[in-house]
Design an enzyme around this catalytic site. Structure first.
Site, PDB file in Angstrom:
ATOM      1  CG  ASP A 161      -1.855   1.152   1.294  1.00  0.00           C
ATOM      2  OD1 ASP A 161      -2.294   1.618   0.226  1.00  0.00           O
ATOM      3  OD2 ASP A 161      -2.169   1.610   2.406  1.00  0.00           O
ATOM      4  CD  GLU A 202      -5.352   1.482  -3.102  1.00  0.00           C
ATOM      5  OE1 GLU A 202      -6.547   1.788  -3.096  1.00  0.00           O
ATOM      6  OE2 GLU A 202      -4.613   1.626  -2.116  1.00  0.00           O
ATOM      7  CG  ASP A 233      -0.745   2.810   6.205  1.00  0.00           C
ATOM      8  OD1 ASP A 233      -1.390   3.303   5.270  1.00  0.00           O
ATOM      9  OD2 ASP A 233      -0.425   3.442   7.228  1.00  0.00           O
TER      10      ASP A 233
END
Length: 165
Positions: free
Chosen positions: A7, A67, A139
């Site tokens: 992430d 992502e 996270d």
């Protein structure tokens, strides 16, 4: 097969590593790389690159999931996120590891079953799926969700491939 979810962020970069097994995915490790926000951007990016490279070399994942870019709060935030994503792409390429990108909607749908799920719902499902007892940093949970989404995609693609034989 080991899958490393990342992430990206220039202040906090979460990572989560799982192993895809025939019955289910299992948790290996997770964490957050947090360079000092007081440091200039180029130094934070170097810190993240060196940290990710160490995680990759220590754990030897077979695949990385990151992502996709999404709408950010401001142009400045979008630029910082873009730089952090670039560092992830560079680390994967430098270590010669295949990489897949998933949108937040894809990740939520894959892990929770609903693309508009709340962050807390994703964290809870990640903990349930991986049978984790303690709380995860947001996270790290997002990174593990990316890894689980990738694992689900791989399993689905293998099932489709096998059914067409």
């Amino acid at each position: 097969m080991k899958i490393l979810g990342i992430d990206p962020g220039s202040i906090r970069c979460g990572y989560g590593l799982i192993e895809l097994r025939p019955q289910r995915a299992s948790y290996i490790t997770s964490g957050t790389l947090s360079p000092s926000p007081a440091k200039p951007l180029h130094e934070r990016l170097r810190y993240i690159y060196e940290g990710l490279t160490a995680v990759i070399r220590d754990n030897k994942p077979d695949h990385i999931a990151v992502e996709k870019m999404f709408y950010a709060k401001s142009v400045r935030a979008a630029m910082s996120l873009g730089y952090a994503r670039g560092i992830v792409l560079l680390a994967a390429a430098a270590e010669q590891i295949s990489l897949s990108e998933y949108s937040a909607l894809e990740v939520k749908k894959s892990v929770v079953g609903y693309g508009r799920a709340e962050k807390q719902q994703v964290q809870k499902m990640v903990s349930l799926i991986l049978d984790l007892k303690g709380a995860l940093a947001p996270d790290s949970a997002d990174a593990l969700a990316l890894a689980l989404c990738c694992a689900n995609t791989i399993k689905f693609n293998n099932a489709v491939r096998n059914s067409n034989r």
